[in-house]
Design a protein around this motif. Sequence first.
Motif, PDB file in Angstrom:
ATOM      1  N   UNK B 224       0.829  -1.210   0.000  1.00  8.45           N
ATOM      2  CA  UNK B 224       0.000   0.000   0.000  1.00  8.45           C
ATOM      3  C   UNK B 224       0.870   1.269   0.000  1.00  8.45           C
ATOM      4  N   UNK B 225       0.510   2.212  -0.850  1.00  6.17           N
ATOM      5  CA  UNK B 225       1.307   3.434  -0.937  1.00  6.17           C
ATOM      6  C   UNK B 225       1.052   4.419   0.199  1.00  6.17           C
ATOM      7  N   UNK B 226      -0.091   4.319   0.857  1.00  9.04           N
ATOM      8  CA  UNK B 226      -0.390   5.251   1.944  1.00  9.04           C
ATOM      9  C   UNK B 226      -0.982   4.484   3.112  1.00  9.04           C
ATOM     10  N   UNK B 227      -0.895   5.044   4.306  1.00  8.67           N
ATOM     11  CA  UNK B 227      -1.500   4.376   5.468  1.00  8.67           C
ATOM     12  C   UNK B 227      -2.990   4.136   5.256  1.00  8.67           C
ATOM     13  N   UNK B 228      -3.656   5.076   4.570  1.00 13.32           N
ATOM     14  CA  UNK B 228      -5.094   4.888   4.364  1.00 13.32           C
ATOM     15  C   UNK B 228      -5.370   3.643   3.536  1.00 13.32           C
ATOM     16  N   UNK B 229      -4.624   3.483   2.444  1.00  7.76           N
ATOM     17  CA  UNK B 229      -4.816   2.299   1.606  1.00  7.76           C
ATOM     18  C   UNK B 229      -4.520   1.045   2.419  1.00  7.76           C
ATOM     19  N   UNK B 230      -3.452   1.094   3.221  1.00 12.27           N
ATOM     20  CA  UNK B 230      -3.088  -0.065   4.033  1.00 12.27           C
ATOM     21  C   UNK B 230      -4.228  -0.460   4.961  1.00 12.27           C
ATOM     22  N   UNK B 231      -4.885   0.522   5.581  1.00  9.60           N
ATOM     23  CA  UNK B 231      -5.914   0.168   6.546  1.00  9.60           C
ATOM     24  C   UNK B 231      -7.276  -0.046   5.902  1.00  9.60           C
ATOM     25  N   UNK B 232      -7.532   0.612   4.770  1.00  4.43           N
ATOM     26  CA  UNK B 232      -8.859   0.485   4.150  1.00  4.43           C
ATOM     27  C   UNK B 232      -8.972  -0.754   3.287  1.00  4.43           C
ATOM     28  N   UNK B 237      -2.680  -4.840  10.558  1.00  2.00           N
ATOM     29  CA  UNK B 237      -2.194  -4.607  11.915  1.00  2.00           C
ATOM     30  C   UNK B 237      -1.258  -3.422  11.866  1.00  2.00           C
ATOM     31  N   UNK B 238      -1.393  -2.521  12.805  1.00  2.00           N
ATOM     32  CA  UNK B 238      -0.439  -1.415  12.852  1.00  2.00           C
ATOM     33  C   UNK B 238       0.284  -1.451  14.184  1.00  2.00           C
ATOM     34  N   UNK B 239       1.540  -1.086  14.130  1.00  5.69           N
ATOM     35  CA  UNK B 239       2.284  -0.962  15.389  1.00  5.69           C
ATOM     36  C   UNK B 239       3.359   0.110  15.220  1.00  5.69           C
ATOM     37  N   UNK B 275       4.098   0.893  11.388  1.00  9.00           N
ATOM     38  CA  UNK B 275       4.263  -0.244  10.494  1.00  9.00           C
ATOM     39  C   UNK B 275       2.916  -0.926  10.277  1.00  9.00           C
ATOM     40  N   UNK B 276       2.706  -1.364   9.052  1.00  6.12           N
ATOM     41  CA  UNK B 276       1.504  -2.117   8.711  1.00  6.12           C
ATOM     42  C   UNK B 276       1.898  -3.511   8.276  1.00  6.12           C
ATOM     43  N   UNK B 277       1.116  -4.497   8.713  1.00  5.81           N
ATOM     44  CA  UNK B 277       1.336  -5.852   8.220  1.00  5.81           C
ATOM     45  C   UNK B 277      -0.015  -6.559   8.174  1.00  5.81           C
ATOM     46  N   UNK B 278      -0.229  -7.343   7.104  1.00  2.00           N
ATOM     47  CA  UNK B 278      -1.525  -8.015   6.913  1.00  2.00           C
ATOM     48  C   UNK B 278      -1.686  -9.193   7.873  1.00  2.00           C
ATOM     49  N   UNK B 355       2.718  11.210   9.079  1.00  2.00           N
ATOM     50  CA  UNK B 355       1.933  11.225   7.847  1.00  2.00           C
ATOM     51  C   UNK B 355       0.685  10.378   7.985  1.00  2.00           C
ATOM     52  N   UNK B 356       0.230  10.172   9.203  1.00  2.00           N
ATOM     53  CA  UNK B 356      -1.000   9.427   9.421  1.00  2.00           C
ATOM     54  C   UNK B 356      -2.143   9.989   8.598  1.00  2.00           C
TER      55      UNK B 356
END
Lengths: 272, 372
Positions: B224-232, B237-239, B275-278, B355-356
């Motif tokens: 994902x290029x942005x945190x939004x894409x990662x979470x949407x 999981x974010x940490x 950090x984001x991880x699926x 950049x949240x």
Amino acid sequence: MSLTKIVPSQKSNRLPELLVPALLGALLLVYFAIPFVAFLARSGPANVVAGLSSPEAQRAIHNSLITAPISTLIAAVFGIPLAYVLARTSFVGKRFVEALVILPLVVPPVVGGAMILTAVGRFTPIGSAVATLGISLTDSLIGVVLAQTFVAAPFVIITARAGFGAIDERLEQASRSLGYGPLSTFWNVSLPLARGAIVAGIILTFARAIGEFGATMMVAYNPRTMPTRIWVDFIAGGIDSIVPLALALLGITLAVLAAVQRFGRVPTVIDQ
Amino acid sequence: MILELDQLTHRYGDELAVDDVSFGLDEGELVAVLGPSGCGKTTLVQAIAGHVQPTAGRVVLRDRDVTGEPPEDRHVGIVFQQSTLYPHMTVNENVAYGLAARGIEPTQRDKRVREYLELVALSEKRDAHPSELSGGQRRRVEVARALAPQPDVLLLDEPLSALDRQLRERLRDEIARIQAETGVTTLFVTHDQEEAMALADRLIVMNDGRVSGSGAPRVLYESPPTPFVASFLGRSNTFPATVVSQFPPVLRVGDRTFSLPSGTITASEGTAVTCHVRPDRLSVSDPDATDTGSALSLPGEVVSIADVGRRYDVRIQAETGSQFVVETMERPPVSGEAVTVELPRDRITIFESATHDSRESTPRSDTEKYDD
């Protein structure tokens, strides 16, 4: 706990849900019906026919049958587009326009008639200008139409507006995207979909126009329409003398209502 | 390019609904615009169709600037979430409606209507009124009506959202088939990521009126290029972590440090990152398992387990303070058990914490900014 207490107590004194509103409504209905029945009970068929065949009555019926449809037509032709604009856009001063639409409904018809006189009476600028062309805006059939239109037009505007407002705007957008301009979209989509409400509004306007008395009396006491004739007869001869014309007026209104509902395929006027 | 949006912006009063959106559709593409409700996607559709006059920017159809043109001059087919079939017309008349406006001969019209009703497999319903059709049939007639004039672009604005799940999935396949058969350039707008990913060649993820990321569904999901894409897009999981060193990339999570594959960290030393991880990339192992080197191991305790049929969702409270959801097919540990969460090093996406707000993070240009 408390839940178990509530349930049986509610059940024990449970009445049919609509009993109270139905009773209240029934009282009003009885009040509508009693004068109606009493009035009808006063007249025999013979004197109705006799009463209607007098030249004065014939003239009044004739005048009413000419003016009321014209007033209704004017109200529809100018009122339905206004209703559409009010339903579809918001603009500065819309509240003011809406208040103006309601105004003829709140102003007592007699006062409305007086207002029309001050605007188009014989000695006003408009009245005298038109008079030079040989046309009189008061005490003429045109005057009757002016009075009827003023009083009755709000009905079609208000009802049609509600009808247009109930149409999902996206049905019109789909039509635009399918290649139709705003006018053909109005004609092909908005108008047919609001038909029920528009027809209801036209019936109400017609009924109000043909029964118009207060404003008509001020603007055009002559030539007599059915309501003004009824008034003159009543002053001269009392209740019994007006029964024939009153029944004729009622008959015409009901006939129009039935005809429009039949051809407009609208179930009831109110159920829109 | 069939359709091109050039810095499209639209405000409703003070409210910015679409903010500087640019993208294009190539001939025959099926692109999905995906975003939560209120992200501006419907305004975007309305602006493309011409029902909304954008505050700024251009809409270009087949290399012609149509921004100022009314909808009837645009040749854009549109299907809304709610049925817009005309109740006073039959199915046949509904589909023929758009053909008459385009000046197609009556005999030709008939043929075209038959052709498109066949396409949506509703030939036998041509004399029915919309009220006699089921919800799914109405959708199909609507697609036929939008397609019959052979528009340059077909806009589908949440066309399946009002339907129940089973029907939705069936119609989704139907739309894919119809699109493949007709080859019509299609913009499919939805808030349902599964729908978008299943249908589209390309996704455009929108948030708060802006494009938050675009690309092939898998690419967007995996990196994902942005945190939004990662979470949407899918679960994530974010940490929090801190950059210990950028070259080579080393990260501190809690009191542990981990090295990552080179190039994964674009933030400078000492920066706080998220950090984001699926969840499906994580695994659970014994607490005393030795660090395998390929994964980041965080000790923790199982908080809860949800059996969702196809898999288990295991919620783990890590000692670092973060919670992780692990999707696993294997028999999970029990609640309260001490375990280790394994995070594959090459599956971690890192964003600067500041950049949240996705508004400030345009996909890759951040790199240069922070490298300075």
